[in-house]
Design a protein around this motif. Sequence first.
Motif, PDB file in Angstrom:
ATOM      1  N   UNK A   1       0.847  -1.189   0.000  1.00  0.00           N
ATOM      2  CA  UNK A   1       0.000   0.000   0.000  1.00  0.00           C
ATOM      3  C   UNK A   1       0.884   1.242   0.000  1.00  0.00           C
ATOM      4  N   UNK A   2       0.631   2.112  -0.920  1.00  0.00           N
ATOM      5  CA  UNK A   2       1.471   3.294  -1.064  1.00  0.00           C
ATOM      6  C   UNK A   2       0.917   4.434  -0.199  1.00  0.00           C
ATOM      7  N   UNK A   3       1.759   5.430   0.001  1.00  0.00           N
ATOM      8  CA  UNK A   3       1.428   6.535   0.891  1.00  0.00           C
ATOM      9  C   UNK A   3       0.095   7.211   0.524  1.00  0.00           C
ATOM     10  N   UNK A   4      -0.155   7.405  -0.768  1.00  0.00           N
ATOM     11  CA  UNK A   4      -1.381   8.108  -1.161  1.00  0.00           C
ATOM     12  C   UNK A   4      -2.647   7.361  -0.749  1.00  0.00           C
ATOM     13  N   UNK A   5      -2.583   6.058  -0.778  1.00  0.00           N
ATOM     14  CA  UNK A   5      -3.719   5.233  -0.330  1.00  0.00           C
ATOM     15  C   UNK A   5      -4.037   5.574   1.135  1.00  0.00           C
ATOM     16  N   UNK A   6      -2.990   5.648   1.962  1.00  0.00           N
ATOM     17  CA  UNK A   6      -3.179   5.899   3.395  1.00  0.00           C
ATOM     18  C   UNK A   6      -3.639   7.328   3.652  1.00  0.00           C
ATOM     19  N   UNK A   7      -3.041   8.248   2.906  1.00  0.00           N
ATOM     20  CA  UNK A   7      -3.449   9.655   3.107  1.00  0.00           C
ATOM     21  C   UNK A   7      -4.940   9.794   2.813  1.00  0.00           C
ATOM     22  N   UNK A   8      -5.408   9.098   1.762  1.00  0.00           N
ATOM     23  CA  UNK A   8      -6.817   9.181   1.401  1.00  0.00           C
ATOM     24  C   UNK A   8      -7.685   8.567   2.502  1.00  0.00           C
ATOM     25  N   UNK A   9      -7.205   7.511   3.126  1.00  0.00           N
ATOM     26  CA  UNK A   9      -7.982   6.908   4.221  1.00  0.00           C
ATOM     27  C   UNK A   9      -8.161   7.905   5.364  1.00  0.00           C
ATOM     28  N   UNK A  10      -7.137   8.707   5.608  1.00  0.00           N
ATOM     29  CA  UNK A  10      -7.271   9.740   6.647  1.00  0.00           C
ATOM     30  C   UNK A  10      -8.268  10.802   6.208  1.00  0.00           C
ATOM     31  N   UNK A  11      -8.225  11.186   4.936  1.00  0.00           N
ATOM     32  CA  UNK A  11      -9.173  12.187   4.413  1.00  0.00           C
ATOM     33  C   UNK A  11     -10.601  11.655   4.559  1.00  0.00           C
ATOM     34  N   UNK A  12     -10.784  10.359   4.276  1.00  0.00           N
ATOM     35  CA  UNK A  12     -12.126   9.750   4.323  1.00  0.00           C
ATOM     36  C   UNK A  12     -12.561   9.392   5.746  1.00  0.00           C
ATOM     37  N   UNK A  13     -11.672   9.527   6.699  1.00  0.00           N
ATOM     38  CA  UNK A  13     -11.994   9.122   8.073  1.00  0.00           C
ATOM     39  C   UNK A  13     -12.104   7.608   8.201  1.00  0.00           C
ATOM     40  N   UNK A  14     -11.438   6.886   7.300  1.00  0.00           N
ATOM     41  CA  UNK A  14     -11.512   5.418   7.267  1.00  0.00           C
ATOM     42  C   UNK A  14     -10.312   4.850   8.051  1.00  0.00           C
ATOM     43  N   UNK A  15     -10.359   5.010   9.369  1.00  0.00           N
ATOM     44  CA  UNK A  15      -9.190   4.710  10.207  1.00  0.00           C
ATOM     45  C   UNK A  15      -9.548   3.708  11.301  1.00  0.00           C
ATOM     46  N   UNK A  16     -10.167   2.629  10.874  1.00  0.00           N
ATOM     47  CA  UNK A  16     -10.655   1.617  11.829  1.00  0.00           C
ATOM     48  C   UNK A  16      -9.576   0.996  12.698  1.00  0.00           C
ATOM     49  N   UNK A  17      -8.307   1.126  12.314  1.00  0.00           N
ATOM     50  CA  UNK A  17      -7.218   0.550  13.117  1.00  0.00           C
ATOM     51  C   UNK A  17      -6.925   1.365  14.384  1.00  0.00           C
ATOM     52  N   UNK A  18      -7.382   2.622  14.384  1.00  0.00           N
ATOM     53  CA  UNK A  18      -7.009   3.513  15.493  1.00  0.00           C
ATOM     54  C   UNK A  18      -7.704   3.081  16.786  1.00  0.00           C
ATOM     55  N   UNK A  19      -6.931   2.933  17.841  1.00  0.00           N
ATOM     56  CA  UNK A  19      -7.490   2.507  19.132  1.00  0.00           C
ATOM     57  C   UNK A  19      -7.716   3.718  20.023  1.00  0.00           C
ATOM     58  N   UNK A  20      -8.798   3.648  20.810  1.00  0.00           N
ATOM     59  CA  UNK A  20      -9.098   4.783  21.695  1.00  0.00           C
ATOM     60  C   UNK A  20      -8.349   4.654  23.013  1.00  0.00           C
ATOM     61  N   UNK A  21      -7.500   3.662  23.105  1.00  0.00           N
ATOM     62  CA  UNK A  21      -6.696   3.489  24.317  1.00  0.00           C
ATOM     63  C   UNK A  21      -5.310   2.995  23.916  1.00  0.00           C
ATOM     64  N   UNK A  22      -4.416   2.931  24.896  1.00  0.00           N
ATOM     65  CA  UNK A  22      -3.061   2.419  24.618  1.00  0.00           C
ATOM     66  C   UNK A  22      -3.173   0.930  24.308  1.00  0.00           C
ATOM     67  N   UNK A  23      -2.385   0.469  23.354  1.00  0.00           N
ATOM     68  CA  UNK A  23      -2.432  -0.932  22.962  1.00  0.00           C
ATOM     69  C   UNK A  23      -2.015  -1.834  24.137  1.00  0.00           C
ATOM     70  N   UNK A  24      -2.860  -2.802  24.499  1.00  0.00           N
ATOM     71  CA  UNK A  24      -2.527  -3.666  25.649  1.00  0.00           C
ATOM     72  C   UNK A  24      -1.214  -4.433  25.459  1.00  0.00           C
ATOM     73  N   UNK A  25      -0.871  -4.733  24.204  1.00  0.00           N
ATOM     74  CA  UNK A  25       0.397  -5.452  23.944  1.00  0.00           C
ATOM     75  C   UNK A  25       1.600  -4.599  24.345  1.00  0.00           C
ATOM     76  N   UNK A  26       1.472  -3.314  24.090  1.00  0.00           N
ATOM     77  CA  UNK A  26       2.568  -2.403  24.459  1.00  0.00           C
ATOM     78  C   UNK A  26       2.712  -2.388  25.983  1.00  0.00           C
ATOM     79  N   UNK A  27       1.582  -2.264  26.675  1.00  0.00           N
ATOM     80  CA  UNK A  27       1.619  -2.210  28.145  1.00  0.00           C
ATOM     81  C   UNK A  27       2.221  -3.487  28.719  1.00  0.00           C
ATOM     82  N   UNK A  28       1.864  -4.615  28.101  1.00  0.00           N
ATOM     83  CA  UNK A  28       2.297  -5.897  28.664  1.00  0.00           C
ATOM     84  C   UNK A  28       3.749  -6.235  28.323  1.00  0.00           C
ATOM     85  N   UNK A  29       4.181  -5.865  27.128  1.00  0.00           N
ATOM     86  CA  UNK A  29       5.467  -6.415  26.652  1.00  0.00           C
ATOM     87  C   UNK A  29       6.603  -5.414  26.490  1.00  0.00           C
ATOM     88  N   UNK A  30       6.313  -4.132  26.627  1.00  0.00           N
ATOM     89  CA  UNK A  30       7.393  -3.147  26.393  1.00  0.00           C
ATOM     90  C   UNK A  30       8.605  -3.410  27.287  1.00  0.00           C
TER      91      UNK A  30
END
Length: 184
Positions: free
Chosen positions: A1-30
């Motif tokens: 996936x190229x940069x323009x694809x991702x930029x467009x996803x931000x423009x469209x608000x299509x950001x389903x990967x974004x978490x509303x909290x800190x990733x639990x994996x980071x908390x557990x394994x950092x």
Amino acid sequence: MQVNYWKQRWVDGNTGWHLSDVNPRLLEYWQHLDIATDSRVLVPLCGKSLDLLWLAKQGHAVVGVEASEIAVGDLPQCDNLIVHCTDFFEFSDPTITAWYDRAALVALSPELRIKYFAHLASFLPRGAKGLLVTFEYPEGTREGPPFSVTADEVLMLCGDNFRCKMIASDGSAEVESVYVIERI
Ligand SMILES: C[S@@+](CC[C@H](N)C(=O)[O-])C[C@H]1O[C@@H](n2cnc3c(N)ncnc32)[C@H](O)[C@@H]1O
């Protein structure tokens, strides 16, 4: 996936990967990286992840890299955090001593995944350590991104440049795995 694809996803608000909290994996394994508080920590393809703020709160000097101006603009000001709004493949910083990858490698197509690891190897100093979270699902069951990345592929990507150890792997149909990776 190229940069323009991702930029467009931000423009469209299509950001389903974004978490509303800190990733639990980071908390557990950092802590498994066992790095100094004042380490300079890279977060490639960082979006507007709250993980950046959590890492900065640990006292690390956090360096995010994100192509979308929208994502970067949404991040709050925070001590210890700098976010470069640029293509990751144009970025390098040999003073980085640790990195964190959640939804970065798996956001990239197979060819870009090879380029991504080669790029990391091009500037990370020996001994730099990373925490990598991957996602794996049976071939043909869904279309990426996120792309399925197997343990064999992670090993292949590491090649002679990185040592890699899987420290967690959970799930049945869809498996999330966590690796500690070290530049050698
Ligand atoms: C799946 S999202 C993950 C974001 C973040 N890591 C998280 O966990 O929320 C991938 C992000 O990488 C950014 N991106 C994709 N390709 C990029 C590149 N070549 N350089 C910089 N950012 C990139 C996209 O804009 C998007 O925000």
